[in-house]
Design a protein around this motif. Structure first.
Motif, PDB file in Angstrom:
ATOM      1  N   TYR A 176      14.533  67.453 -28.028  1.00  0.00           N
ATOM      2  CA  TYR A 176      13.643  66.722 -27.128  1.00  0.00           C
ATOM      3  C   TYR A 176      14.357  65.531 -26.511  1.00  0.00           C
ATOM      4  O   TYR A 176      14.984  64.747 -27.206  1.00  0.00           O
ATOM      5  N   THR A 177      14.256  65.413 -25.198  1.00  0.00           N
ATOM      6  CA  THR A 177      14.782  64.277 -24.461  1.00  0.00           C
ATOM      7  C   THR A 177      13.606  63.401 -24.067  1.00  0.00           C
ATOM      8  O   THR A 177      12.612  63.897 -23.523  1.00  0.00           O
ATOM      9  N   GLU A 182      10.792  61.407 -22.592  1.00  0.00           N
ATOM     10  CA  GLU A 182      10.005  61.495 -21.363  1.00  0.00           C
ATOM     11  C   GLU A 182      10.071  62.839 -20.652  1.00  0.00           C
ATOM     12  O   GLU A 182       9.632  62.942 -19.506  1.00  0.00           O
ATOM     13  N   ASN A 183      10.591  63.880 -21.305  1.00  0.00           N
ATOM     14  CA  ASN A 183      10.483  65.224 -20.741  1.00  0.00           C
ATOM     15  C   ASN A 183       9.053  65.722 -20.947  1.00  0.00           C
ATOM     16  O   ASN A 183       8.443  65.453 -21.979  1.00  0.00           O
ATOM     17  N   SER A 230       2.494  69.138 -14.753  1.00  0.00           N
ATOM     18  CA  SER A 230       3.768  68.870 -15.423  1.00  0.00           C
ATOM     19  C   SER A 230       4.562  67.727 -14.811  1.00  0.00           C
ATOM     20  O   SER A 230       5.345  67.080 -15.495  1.00  0.00           O
ATOM     21  N   ASP A 231       4.362  67.438 -13.520  1.00  0.00           N
ATOM     22  CA  ASP A 231       5.239  66.473 -12.872  1.00  0.00           C
ATOM     23  C   ASP A 231       4.567  65.198 -12.366  1.00  0.00           C
ATOM     24  O   ASP A 231       5.244  64.317 -11.832  1.00  0.00           O
ATOM     25  N   TYR A 267      -0.081  68.926 -20.656  1.00  0.00           N
ATOM     26  CA  TYR A 267       1.266  68.365 -20.621  1.00  0.00           C
ATOM     27  C   TYR A 267       1.277  66.990 -21.276  1.00  0.00           C
ATOM     28  O   TYR A 267       0.405  66.162 -21.018  1.00  0.00           O
ATOM     29  N   LYS A 296       4.028  63.741 -22.528  1.00  0.00           N
ATOM     30  CA  LYS A 296       5.360  63.129 -22.510  1.00  0.00           C
ATOM     31  C   LYS A 296       5.406  62.088 -23.617  1.00  0.00           C
ATOM     32  O   LYS A 296       4.438  61.356 -23.830  1.00  0.00           O
ATOM     33  N   LYS A 327       7.805  58.938 -24.716  1.00  0.00           N
ATOM     34  CA  LYS A 327       8.937  58.063 -24.448  1.00  0.00           C
ATOM     35  C   LYS A 327       9.417  57.540 -25.793  1.00  0.00           C
ATOM     36  O   LYS A 327       8.662  56.904 -26.526  1.00  0.00           O
TER      37      LYS A 327
END
Length: 138
Positions: free
Chosen positions: A14-15, A17-18, A56-57, A105, A107, A109
């Motif tokens: 996991y990166t 904020e993906n 998602s975005d 979705y 995210k 951080k």
């Protein structure tokens, strides 16, 4: 039991904020491995900020469910939680996530907060295991 575990989880690096498409999964574990700090910090903490969206975005907002991180303090109004770690680094911190009721979705951080010394710096790596799949096999 072993087969049930193998067929009901999905593990990914996991990166921070993906976007995570959590569709079909009700829980997760975010494992954060704290790196060795530069300088000599007197304190370190892993800080997570969790947001959600139907897309998602775009459209991410702090999660409203303050008890997403099971077994830890509730999230604050910004969707954040901070867990103190040892100042020498090297610690593995697991966050048990209850994803029931969150949007599709999510995210997360992941931040390292270093205090003390003149300019301490810390890093971390993370992996995410999504569990409680609604359909097996994953």
């Amino acid at each position: 039991m072993k087969r049930a575990l193998i067929q009901s989880v999905k593990v990914i690096p996991y990166t921070s904020e993906n976007a995570i498409n959590r569709e079909g999964f009700l829980s997760g574990i975010l494992a954060v491995k704290v790196g060795s700090p530069s300088g000599s910090p007197t304190g370190m903490a892993v800080k997570l900020t969790i947001t959600e969206s139907d897309q998602s975005d775009t459209g991410y907002a702090p999660v409203k469910d303050k008890l997403v991180c099971v077994g830890n303090a509730p999230l604050d109004d910004a969707g954040a939680i901070s867990v103190t770690t040892v100042a020498t680094g090297g610690e593995l911190v697991n966050f048990d996530l209850d994803l029931v009721g969150l949007k599709q979705y999510v995210k997360v951080k992941v931040e390292m907060v270093c205090t003390g010394d003149s300019s301490p710096s810390c890093t971390a790596t993370a992996a995410l295991a999504l569990g409680d799949a609604s359909e097996v096999p994953v």
